[in-house]
Design an enzyme around this catalytic site. Structure first.
Site, PDB file in Angstrom:
ATOM      1  N   GLY A  27       3.916   4.240 -15.140  1.00  0.00           N
ATOM      2  CA  GLY A  27       3.452   3.582 -13.919  1.00  0.00           C
ATOM      3  C   GLY A  27       2.012   3.986 -13.660  1.00  0.00           C
ATOM      4  N   ALA A  29       0.781   6.392 -12.075  1.00  0.00           N
ATOM      5  CA  ALA A  29       0.522   7.835 -12.191  1.00  0.00           C
ATOM      6  C   ALA A  29       0.351   8.249 -13.650  1.00  0.00           C
ATOM      7  CB  ALA A  29       1.664   8.611 -11.535  1.00  0.00           C
ATOM      8  N   LYS A  50      10.826   5.368 -20.666  1.00  0.00           N
ATOM      9  CA  LYS A  50      12.210   5.164 -21.103  1.00  0.00           C
ATOM     10  C   LYS A  50      12.589   3.712 -21.348  1.00  0.00           C
ATOM     11  CE  LYS A  50      14.742   5.524 -16.684  1.00  0.00           C
ATOM     12  NZ  LYS A  50      15.732   6.336 -15.974  1.00  0.00           N
ATOM     13  N   THR A  58       5.656   0.458 -10.188  1.00  0.00           N
ATOM     14  CA  THR A  58       4.270   0.002  -9.997  1.00  0.00           C
ATOM     15  C   THR A  58       4.119  -1.526 -10.048  1.00  0.00           C
ATOM     16  OG1 THR A  58       3.410   2.121 -10.749  1.00  0.00           O
ATOM     17  CG2 THR A  58       1.888   0.249 -10.853  1.00  0.00           C
ATOM     18  N   GLN A  62       3.648  -4.815  -3.810  1.00  0.00           N
ATOM     19  CA  GLN A  62       3.172  -6.106  -3.311  1.00  0.00           C
ATOM     20  C   GLN A  62       1.919  -5.935  -2.464  1.00  0.00           C
ATOM     21  OE1 GLN A  62       6.567  -7.403  -1.044  1.00  0.00           O
ATOM     22  NE2 GLN A  62       7.638  -8.191  -2.825  1.00  0.00           N
ATOM     23  N   GLU A 129      -1.634  -2.965   7.184  1.00  0.00           N
ATOM     24  CA  GLU A 129      -0.182  -2.787   7.142  1.00  0.00           C
ATOM     25  C   GLU A 129       0.203  -1.772   8.216  1.00  0.00           C
ATOM     26  OE1 GLU A 129       1.679  -3.536   2.918  1.00  0.00           O
ATOM     27  OE2 GLU A 129       0.261  -1.905   2.793  1.00  0.00           O
ATOM     28  N   HIS A 250      12.461   1.040   3.798  1.00  0.00           N
ATOM     29  CA  HIS A 250      11.535  -0.037   4.174  1.00  0.00           C
ATOM     30  C   HIS A 250      12.240  -0.937   5.187  1.00  0.00           C
ATOM     31  CE1 HIS A 250       8.709  -3.296   4.083  1.00  0.00           C
ATOM     32  NE2 HIS A 250       7.905  -2.574   3.325  1.00  0.00           N
ATOM     33  N   ARG A 299       6.584   2.841   9.465  1.00  0.00           N
ATOM     34  CA  ARG A 299       7.844   2.317   8.928  1.00  0.00           C
ATOM     35  C   ARG A 299       9.086   2.945   9.530  1.00  0.00           C
ATOM     36  NH1 ARG A 299       6.205   1.406   2.624  1.00  0.00           N
ATOM     37  NH2 ARG A 299       4.871  -0.347   3.158  1.00  0.00           N
ATOM     38  N   HIS A 360      13.423   2.934  -0.068  1.00  0.00           N
ATOM     39  CA  HIS A 360      12.196   2.391  -0.652  1.00  0.00           C
ATOM     40  C   HIS A 360      11.347   3.445  -1.362  1.00  0.00           C
ATOM     41  CE1 HIS A 360       8.881  -0.337  -1.117  1.00  0.00           C
ATOM     42  NE2 HIS A 360       8.082   0.340  -0.331  1.00  0.00           N
ATOM     43  N   ARG A 395       5.692   8.244   4.611  1.00  0.00           N
ATOM     44  CA  ARG A 395       4.497   7.738   3.925  1.00  0.00           C
ATOM     45  C   ARG A 395       3.838   6.610   4.709  1.00  0.00           C
ATOM     46  NH1 ARG A 395       4.023   3.315  -0.501  1.00  0.00           N
ATOM     47  NH2 ARG A 395       5.926   2.624   0.509  1.00  0.00           N
TER      48      ARG A 395
HETATM   49  C1  LIG Z   1       9.140  -3.337  -4.305  1.00  0.00           C
HETATM   50  C2  LIG Z   1       8.126  -2.251  -4.107  1.00  0.00           C
HETATM   51  C3  LIG Z   1       6.934  -2.531  -3.437  1.00  0.00           C
HETATM   52  C4  LIG Z   1       5.987  -1.524  -3.245  1.00  0.00           C
HETATM   53  N1  LIG Z   1       4.793  -1.828  -2.661  1.00  0.00           N
HETATM   54  C5  LIG Z   1       3.835  -0.883  -2.593  1.00  0.00           C
HETATM   55  C6  LIG Z   1       2.520  -1.191  -2.124  1.00  0.00           C
HETATM   56  O1  LIG Z   1       2.221  -2.324  -1.786  1.00  0.00           O
HETATM   57  N2  LIG Z   1       1.608  -0.194  -2.077  1.00  0.00           N
HETATM   58  C7  LIG Z   1       1.878   1.088  -2.467  1.00  0.00           C
HETATM   59  O2  LIG Z   1       1.009   1.955  -2.401  1.00  0.00           O
HETATM   60  N3  LIG Z   1       3.118   1.395  -2.930  1.00  0.00           N
HETATM   61  C8  LIG Z   1       4.084   0.452  -3.022  1.00  0.00           C
HETATM   62  N4  LIG Z   1       5.310   0.775  -3.514  1.00  0.00           N
HETATM   63  C9  LIG Z   1       5.538   2.136  -4.003  1.00  0.00           C
HETATM   64  C10 LIG Z   1       4.809   2.307  -5.330  1.00  0.00           C
HETATM   65  O3  LIG Z   1       4.932   1.119  -6.082  1.00  0.00           O
HETATM   66  C11 LIG Z   1       5.365   3.462  -6.129  1.00  0.00           C
HETATM   67  O4  LIG Z   1       5.496   4.606  -5.337  1.00  0.00           O
HETATM   68  C12 LIG Z   1       4.423   3.766  -7.297  1.00  0.00           C
HETATM   69  O5  LIG Z   1       4.223   2.595  -8.064  1.00  0.00           O
HETATM   70  C13 LIG Z   1       5.006   4.850  -8.150  1.00  0.00           C
HETATM   71  O6  LIG Z   1       4.220   4.951  -9.291  1.00  0.00           O
HETATM   72  P1  LIG Z   1       4.631   6.022 -10.386  1.00  0.00           P
HETATM   73  O7  LIG Z   1       3.673   5.883 -11.498  1.00  0.00           O
HETATM   74  O8  LIG Z   1       4.815   7.332  -9.744  1.00  0.00           O
HETATM   75  O9  LIG Z   1       6.112   5.556 -10.842  1.00  0.00           O
HETATM   76  P2  LIG Z   1       6.636   4.203 -11.501  1.00  0.00           P
HETATM   77  O10 LIG Z   1       5.663   3.114 -11.414  1.00  0.00           O
HETATM   78  O11 LIG Z   1       7.998   3.972 -10.961  1.00  0.00           O
HETATM   79  O12 LIG Z   1       6.748   4.597 -13.026  1.00  0.00           O
HETATM   80  C14 LIG Z   1       7.716   5.540 -13.457  1.00  0.00           C
HETATM   81  C15 LIG Z   1       7.771   5.490 -14.960  1.00  0.00           C
HETATM   82  O13 LIG Z   1       8.580   6.545 -15.468  1.00  0.00           O
HETATM   83  C16 LIG Z   1       9.474   6.034 -16.462  1.00  0.00           C
HETATM   84  N5  LIG Z   1      10.614   6.949 -16.525  1.00  0.00           N
HETATM   85  C17 LIG Z   1      11.504   7.251 -15.558  1.00  0.00           C
HETATM   86  N6  LIG Z   1      12.393   8.168 -16.012  1.00  0.00           N
HETATM   87  C18 LIG Z   1      12.040   8.449 -17.292  1.00  0.00           C
HETATM   88  C19 LIG Z   1      12.568   9.302 -18.300  1.00  0.00           C
HETATM   89  N7  LIG Z   1      13.663  10.074 -18.110  1.00  0.00           N
HETATM   90  N8  LIG Z   1      11.964   9.324 -19.506  1.00  0.00           N
HETATM   91  C20 LIG Z   1      10.869   8.547 -19.780  1.00  0.00           C
HETATM   92  N9  LIG Z   1      10.336   7.719 -18.853  1.00  0.00           N
HETATM   93  C21 LIG Z   1      10.911   7.683 -17.627  1.00  0.00           C
HETATM   94  C22 LIG Z   1       9.784   4.635 -15.947  1.00  0.00           C
HETATM   95  O14 LIG Z   1      10.344   3.817 -16.943  1.00  0.00           O
HETATM   96  C23 LIG Z   1       8.387   4.201 -15.496  1.00  0.00           C
HETATM   97  O15 LIG Z   1       7.607   3.808 -16.593  1.00  0.00           O
HETATM   98  C24 LIG Z   1       6.261  -0.213  -3.719  1.00  0.00           C
HETATM   99  C25 LIG Z   1       7.454   0.059  -4.381  1.00  0.00           C
HETATM  100  C26 LIG Z   1       8.376  -0.945  -4.588  1.00  0.00           C
HETATM  101  C27 LIG Z   1       9.636  -0.620  -5.342  1.00  0.00           C
END
Ligand SMILES: Cc1cc2nc3c(=O)[nH]c(=O)nc-3n(C[C@H](O)[C@H](O)[C@H](O)COP(=O)(O)OP(=O)(O)OC[C@H]3O[C@@H](n4cnc5c(N)ncnc54)[C@H](O)[C@@H]3O)c2cc1C
Length: 577
Positions: A27, A29, A50, A58, A62, A129, A250, A299, A360, A395
């Site tokens: 994602g 991060a 995974k 990510t 929206q 927002e 949410h 929220r 959420h 948050r």
């Molecule tokens: C519907 C929705 C709308 C949102 N809208 C917003 C917004 O408008 N603005 C905002 O700031 N935030 C928003 N958020 C929150 C935000 O999207 C997330 O908090 C953020 O994208 C998280 O990013 P990340 O890289 O930490 O994790 P993620 O993007 O969830 O990525 C996690 C990754 O880890 C991998 N993974 C998980 N477990 C394992 C494992 N055991 N081994 C290997 N890989 C693994 C997954 O496959 C994925 O690739 C929203 C979330 C959702 C669900």
């Protein structure tokens, strides 16, 4: 006392590889961290994920990314809005980092290829927002910000020659040296050839960026990969996990009926930012008078008001009215949400949208410092998996993509500084004994317990019922009870669950849920997204601080309260509110 596994049952690694840094998750991060290490060093980077690269939360985002980018806005004002939403338990130093480094990080994201929506004069088009007092949310494709950010980052990471990407690679557990430093991880690769099945990656640093824990609940906005694997692996390795009780629900998730399970379609807060409002079944706008920002209150305030109104009116959902937008605005500004709603037979141009709060976002996670390092040397956590302290008890909207971006840069800087040039990784010590797995057939039971008793509204009796239900699941995993057979009617005792993806994930959910329930039981107050009906007030004297959770040697979750706030909230220099 329950006993959770300190290592997942799995075949011993059949192959081993070496790298400098292994990043788990693709994602915002994980990709940001990988890209910045690659840009600033010669280190060997392995990124494992995974599912396919774009499977996390990510691409679902929206609304957009919050940063003080607009005329008249300032990091000070963003700081104040973040601190207010966080209900007294944000780490102020971390929030300062977020709001000060945020604008440059978003501009850089645009420079590397993310196509944000722009006004006629070429400036970023910004929206508002819940909880924000300024228009400061940058968005892309109308309501498809996450998909565009993911596309841009994936493109750049795939171009980076020093990043090896392994898809369909489920990380199981962390490896440590006898001195307690992280030395890599074990994983299961659904691949072909030399890297198939369970293997080990030996590394000098590990970054957990596995996203959220949404699948702990029966309904969530999170995708199916959000099973808290990183938080569970960190707990098993001995790391400190913090603020898990603060799960954000949410307020406006599309209500598809009481039986609907798994990932549910979100209606972004930006829809209210553009003028939509909440009504009950009689058409009354119930947010007016609840908060100065009415429908755009933080929220937790909106989610609680919806649940209160549902109870008062004995209704299963409330309604969002965005009919005033008309067809054109819906099509241009919110094309993804429009398509999703119409796909479910709801036409928001002409009808009210049925909504309820759903799980959420995890404000807590693996505790980190300002460089993203956890309590285990060499282990970093980033994005939703981490608890940097920026979100506190709730948050602020669109601060999570920003957190992944800003702290991804910081982690990359810390790793480049620390590791210098490529070198051989340390040798891991002997692994601890494995524990039993939870049968995935029991996942719905776990999710139901959490949704029923550990949702928006919590109280001691329900939390005790959840703890007891989870203890039964631990007993079932231990072979002391056959809940699978009991659930399906009389049958022969079932065999121990096989080491396989769904059972590993179910066991991770059990570990995360057990830690979350313990924290929710201990925090006897109402604060932010943690609402205790039996302790309806915020109690700063007793509870202004954090609940840290660890697993002891036998796998029992332990909680420790850390009070680290003594004075009033300090605005950034020049802060206006
Ligand atoms: C519907 C929705 C709308 C949102 N809208 C917003 C917004 O408008 N603005 C905002 O700031 N935030 C928003 N958020 C929150 C935000 O999207 C997330 O908090 C953020 O994208 C998280 O990013 P990340 O890289 O930490 O994790 P993620 O993007 O969830 O990525 C996690 C990754 O880890 C991998 N993974 C998980 N477990 C394992 C494992 N055991 N081994 C290997 N890989 C693994 C997954 O496959 C994925 O690739 C929203 C979330 C959702 C669900």
């Amino acid at each position: 006392m329950i006993s959770l596994p300190r290592r997942l049952a799995a075949p011993e690694p059949g192959w081993t590889t070496e790298t400098d840094v292994v990043i788990v998750g693709s994602g915002i991060a994980g990709l940001t961290t990988a890209l910045h290490i690659a840009r600033h060093s010669q280190l060997r980077i392995t990124l494992v994920t995974k599912d396919i690269l774009a499977a996390g939360s990510t691409p679902w985002a929206q609304g957009g990314i919050a940063a003080a980018l607009g005329a008249g806005d300032s990091p000070e004002e963003h700081f104040t809005d973040t601190i207010v939403a966080g209900a007294g338990v944000c780490d102020e130093a971390a929030v300062r980092v977020l709001v000060r480094e945020g604008p440059a990080a978003v501009r850089e994201l645009a420079q590397i290829g993310a196509r944000f929506d722009r006004a006629g004069d070429g400036s970023l088009s910004l929206t508002r927002e819940g909880g924000h007092h300024r228009d400061r949310i940058a968005h892309a494709g109308g309501d498809a910000t996450g998909a565009e950010v993911e596309r841009a980052l994936v493109t750049r990471v795939l171009d980076a020659t020093d990043v090896e990407v392994i898809e369909h690679a489920l990380v199981l557990d962390l490896l440590t040296t006898p001195a307690g430093e992280v030395a890599g991880l074990t994983l299961h690769v659904m691949g072909e050839g030399a890297r198939d099945g369970v293997g080990a990656v030996h590394a000098r640093a590990v970054v957990l960026a596995t996203g959220g824990i949404g699948q702990v609940y029966a309904s969530s906005t999170n995708p199916s990969v959000s099973t808290g694997d990183g938080v569970a692996a960190a707990l098993r390795a001995g790391a400190v996990v913090r603020d898990l009780e603060f799960v954000q629900f949410h307020p406006t998730v599309t209500w598809l009926g009481a039986r609907s399970r798994g990932q549910q379609p979100l209606v972004s807060e930006a829809v209210r930012g553009e003028g939509a409002f909440l009504v009950d079944d009689s058409g009354t706008r119930f947010m007016q008078g609840v908060h100065e920002l009415a429908d755009l209150a933080p929220r937790d305030v909106v989610a609680k008001a919806i649940v209160r109104r549902m109870r008062e009116r004995d209704e299963e959902n409330m309604w969002l009215d965005a009919r005033a937008f008309g067809e054109e605005k819906w099509r241009v500004r919110f094309p993804t949400i429009l398509a999703s709603l119409r796909g479910h037979g709801i036409d928001p141009v002409r009808e009210l949208i049925p909504v309820v709060p759903a799980c959420h976002f995890a404000s807590g996670g693996v505790r980190t410092d300002l460089s993203g390092e956890t309590s285990l040397p060499g282990l970093f956590a980033c994005g939703e998996t981490a608890c940097t302290g920026v979100h506190g008890a709730n948050r602020l909207a669109s601060n999570s993509l920003l957190e992944g971006l800003v702290f991804g840069h910081r982690i990359a800087d810390a790793i480049v500084r620390r590791l210098g040039d490529p070198q051989a990784p340390p040798v891991p010590g002997a692994p601890v004994a494995t524990g039993p797995l939870l049968d995935d057939a029991l996942r719905p039971r776990l999710q139901q317990l959490m949704s029923e008793h550990v949702g928006v509204l919590r109280e001691a009796k329900g939390l005790a019922a959840a703890a007891e239900g989870l203890a039964d699941l631990v007993a079932a995993a231990d072979g002391q009870a056959d809940l699978v057979a009991a659930a399906d009617g009389p049958s022969a005792p079932s065999a121990a669950p096989a080491p396989a993806t769904e059972n590993w994930e179910a066991t991770n959910l059990l570990t995360v849920a057990s830690a979350l329930v313990l924290a929710a039981q201990r925090r006897e107050e109402t604060r932010g997204s943690h609402w205790r009906e039996d302790f309806p007030d915020r109690d700063d004297n007793a509870w202004r601080g954090h609940l840290n959770i660890t697993l002891d040697e036998s796998g029992s979750p332990l909680s420790t309260f850390e009070r680290d706030f003594s004075g009033p909230i300090t605005p950034l220099k020049g802060g206006k509110r």
